[in-house]
Design a protein around this motif. Structure first.
Motif, PDB file in Angstrom:
ATOM      1  N   MET A   1      50.155  28.625  25.090  1.00 33.10           N
ATOM      2  CA  MET A   1      51.176  29.006  26.063  1.00 33.10           C
ATOM      3  C   MET A   1      52.412  29.552  25.349  1.00 33.10           C
ATOM      4  N   ARG A   2      52.884  30.695  25.855  1.00 33.25           N
ATOM      5  CA  ARG A   2      54.093  31.349  25.339  1.00 33.25           C
ATOM      6  C   ARG A   2      53.968  31.714  23.858  1.00 33.25           C
ATOM      7  N   ARG A   3      52.739  31.808  23.358  1.00 27.28           N
ATOM      8  CA  ARG A   3      52.498  32.097  21.945  1.00 27.28           C
ATOM      9  C   ARG A   3      53.137  31.034  21.048  1.00 27.28           C
ATOM     10  N   THR A   4      53.181  29.814  21.567  1.00 29.13           N
ATOM     11  CA  THR A   4      53.786  28.677  20.881  1.00 29.13           C
ATOM     12  C   THR A   4      52.689  27.757  20.365  1.00 29.13           C
ATOM     13  N   LEU A   5      52.990  27.015  19.310  1.00 29.80           N
ATOM     14  CA  LEU A   5      51.999  26.130  18.707  1.00 29.80           C
ATOM     15  C   LEU A   5      51.888  24.828  19.487  1.00 29.80           C
ATOM     16  N   PHE A   6      50.648  24.395  19.706  1.00 28.27           N
ATOM     17  CA  PHE A   6      50.356  23.146  20.415  1.00 28.27           C
ATOM     18  C   PHE A   6      49.272  22.377  19.681  1.00 28.27           C
ATOM     19  N   LEU A   7      49.289  21.065  19.843  1.00 30.13           N
ATOM     20  CA  LEU A   7      48.102  20.255  19.592  1.00 30.13           C
ATOM     21  C   LEU A   7      47.317  20.221  20.886  1.00 30.13           C
ATOM     22  N   LEU A   8      46.018  20.578  20.805  1.00 32.72           N
ATOM     23  CA  LEU A   8      45.200  20.731  22.002  1.00 32.72           C
ATOM     24  C   LEU A   8      43.835  20.082  21.794  1.00 32.72           C
TER      25      LEU A   8
ATOM     26  N   THR B   1      45.742  32.078  28.514  1.00 35.16           N
ATOM     27  CA  THR B   1      47.044  32.700  28.251  1.00 35.16           C
ATOM     28  C   THR B   1      46.888  34.000  27.459  1.00 35.16           C
ATOM     29  N   ALA B   2      45.685  34.574  27.462  1.00 34.16           N
ATOM     30  CA  ALA B   2      45.423  35.774  26.663  1.00 34.16           C
ATOM     31  C   ALA B   2      46.142  37.009  27.187  1.00 34.16           C
TER      32      ALA B   2
ATOM     33  N   PRO C   1      34.806  32.201  29.875  1.00 34.44           N
ATOM     34  CA  PRO C   1      35.306  33.541  30.228  1.00 34.44           C
ATOM     35  C   PRO C   1      36.770  33.479  30.645  1.00 34.44           C
ATOM     36  N   ARG C   2      37.477  34.562  30.393  1.00 33.44           N
ATOM     37  CA  ARG C   2      38.921  34.561  30.623  1.00 33.44           C
ATOM     38  C   ARG C   2      39.292  34.224  32.067  1.00 33.44           C
ATOM     39  N   GLU C   3      38.635  34.817  33.048  1.00 37.66           N
ATOM     40  CA  GLU C   3      38.994  34.553  34.442  1.00 37.66           C
ATOM     41  C   GLU C   3      38.804  33.088  34.798  1.00 37.66           C
ATOM     42  N   GLU C   4      37.731  32.486  34.307  1.00 38.75           N
ATOM     43  CA  GLU C   4      37.491  31.064  34.555  1.00 38.75           C
ATOM     44  C   GLU C   4      38.526  30.218  33.820  1.00 38.75           C
ATOM     45  N   ALA C   5      38.889  30.615  32.598  1.00 37.43           N
ATOM     46  CA  ALA C   5      39.895  29.884  31.839  1.00 37.43           C
ATOM     47  C   ALA C   5      41.238  29.905  32.566  1.00 37.43           C
ATOM     48  N   GLU C   6      41.601  31.037  33.137  1.00 40.83           N
ATOM     49  CA  GLU C   6      42.859  31.129  33.870  1.00 40.83           C
ATOM     50  C   GLU C   6      42.847  30.189  35.077  1.00 40.83           C
ATOM     51  N   ARG C   7      41.713  30.131  35.762  1.00 45.48           N
ATOM     52  CA  ARG C   7      41.602  29.250  36.927  1.00 45.48           C
ATOM     53  C   ARG C   7      41.723  27.784  36.522  1.00 45.48           C
ATOM     54  N   LEU C   8      41.006  27.407  35.462  1.00 45.94           N
ATOM     55  CA  LEU C   8      41.039  26.024  34.994  1.00 45.94           C
ATOM     56  C   LEU C   8      42.409  25.644  34.458  1.00 45.94           C
ATOM     57  N   LEU C   9      43.067  26.585  33.784  1.00 43.13           N
ATOM     58  CA  LEU C   9      44.394  26.286  33.241  1.00 43.13           C
ATOM     59  C   LEU C   9      45.402  26.083  34.365  1.00 43.13           C
ATOM     60  N   LEU C  10      45.300  26.880  35.425  1.00 38.14           N
ATOM     61  CA  LEU C  10      46.194  26.690  36.557  1.00 38.14           C
ATOM     62  C   LEU C  10      46.001  25.309  37.170  1.00 38.14           C
ATOM     63  N   ARG C  11      44.777  24.867  37.302  1.00 33.66           N
ATOM     64  CA  ARG C  11      44.520  23.530  37.842  1.00 33.66           C
ATOM     65  C   ARG C  11      45.113  22.454  36.936  1.00 33.66           C
TER      66      ARG C  11
ATOM     67  N   THR D   1      53.260  29.708  30.984  1.00 38.06           N
ATOM     68  CA  THR D   1      52.170  30.334  30.230  1.00 38.06           C
ATOM     69  C   THR D   1      52.650  31.472  29.340  1.00 38.06           C
ATOM     70  N   GLY D   2      53.683  32.190  29.795  1.00 39.42           N
ATOM     71  CA  GLY D   2      54.066  33.425  29.115  1.00 39.42           C
ATOM     72  C   GLY D   2      53.331  34.631  29.666  1.00 39.42           C
TER      73      GLY D   2
END
Length: 363
Positions: free
Chosen positions: A53-60, A72-73, A190-200, A218-219
């Protein structure tokens, strides 16, 4: 360890420009956590450090890294669009991205990536000034068309095509590696599915929220965010909080309505804690009078004393002669039970950091 990874997922990652701050973010949420637990999760590749997110570093969580990076691509696509507008041919951009991704089949430092990519593209490695405001540091860069891209910027472009993360550091040098070459049992999305899951995930962590909140978090662009919000809107419930209208997941509504807070609920949150970064308007947790003491210039977010979900002060800590010194600057009057809970939190933070005990000053 399962609890640690689950909490990191629930909080949508721990922001990790400062690894020590990310560790304290996790301590604030995981009972009896030790620094060694976080370090071992990274060694075991159950947690990874990555730009998301926001091109920032995270532990994930490694198992869900694709959701956070591909979700966030859109920001990386902006970088490709910028290169096109600067006159770099599409084929040249894609060749550079392919060369970067081919190099990342094992952990490599930035100079090593530059050397491999330069050799693949048959171009000389250049040096450009970088490393932050006023820095004289020279960074390895690759010419892509007429533009010299530092390795980090090339990696950012590559994030529009594939998922990569940090590997083990070599001294002070970070390494980078493709996720499919590093994470056991890697599962892409896939990107579209990732966007949906990230929103949830976002709404589960930060709801009630608005499209403007999610775009800032997200940025990604607000235009694309609104399209995503509209596609998924059937699963949302609109709520009103003190005149402010926003959304939560329908499936979470009953639990949120039934939730009760045991008071005083006190947490010592570190620099850049994600709790403070999920909304555009933070007035529900931070009054305008004290905003500048928390949200500082150049994107710095100060450590906050959180009391019943609101910022009640800022704090700092230091280790001196084996003890932890915690200094709190409160924003206003503080009830004795809250002050007592701050001292309890400081005592456990001392345990987490390996100190003999804690000394607390509240002023």
């Amino acid at each position: 360890m399962e609890a640690l990874v689950s909490v990191v997922d629930d909080m949508t990652g721990a922001q990790a420009q400062l690894l020590s701050a990310a560790q304290i973010s996790l301590w604030a949420r995981v009972q009896n956590l030790e620094v060694a637990h976080v370090e071992q999760a990274l060694v075991d590749r159950r947690l990874v450090k990555a730009a998301a997110m926001r091109r920032t570093l995270f532990l994930l969580p490694a198992k869900d890294l694709a959701v956070y990076v591909r979700g966030t691509a859109g920001r990386a696509e902006k970088g490709i669009g910028w290169a096109r507008r600067k006159g770099v041919p599409e084929a040249t951009i894609e060749a550079a991205i392919d060369a970067v991704l081919a190099a990342l089949d094992e952990p490599l430092t930035r100079p090593e990536i530059a050397e491999r990519v330069g050799r693949t593209l048959r171009v000389p490695v250049q040096e450009v000034q970088g490393g932050g405001w006023g820095s004289a540091r020279k960074l390895a860069a690759i010419p892509v068309g007429e533009i010299a891209f530092p390795v980090w910027d090339l990696l950012h472009l590559a994030a529009a095509r594939e998922v990569f993360c940090y590997g083990p550091a070599r001294g002070k040098e970070p390494t980078f590696v493709r996720a499919d070459a590093w994470i056991p049992g890697w599962q892409d999305v896939p990107r579209e599915e990732a966007e949906r899951l990230l929103l949830r995930r976002y709404l589960q962590a930060f709801g009630p929220a608005t499209p403007e909140d999610f775009a800032l978090w997200t940025g990604n662009s607000l235009r694309e965010t609104r399209k995503l919000w509209a596609r998924e809107g059937a699963g949302f419930a609109e709520v009103e909080v003190e005149g402010w209208k926003a959304h939560v997941l329908k499936e979470d509504l009953a639990a949120l309505e039934a939730a009760r807070l045991e008071r005083p609920h006190v947490r010592l949150l570190p620099y850049f804690d994600v709790f403070l970064l999920g909304h555009k308007d933070r007035s529900h947790m931070l009054t305008g009078e004290y905003r500048a003491r928390v949200l500082r210039p150049q994107g710095w977010v100060a450590p906050v004393v959180l009391v019943d979900g609101r910022a009640a002060g800022v704090w700092k800590h230091d280790l001196k002669q084996g003890r932890l010194l915690v200094e709190v600057e409160k924003f206003g009057p503080m009830a004795r039970p809250a002050a007592a809970r701050i001292r309890e939190e400081a005592g456990d933070l001392a345990r987490f950091l390996g100190a003999a005990g804690a000394d607390v000053r509240i002023g």
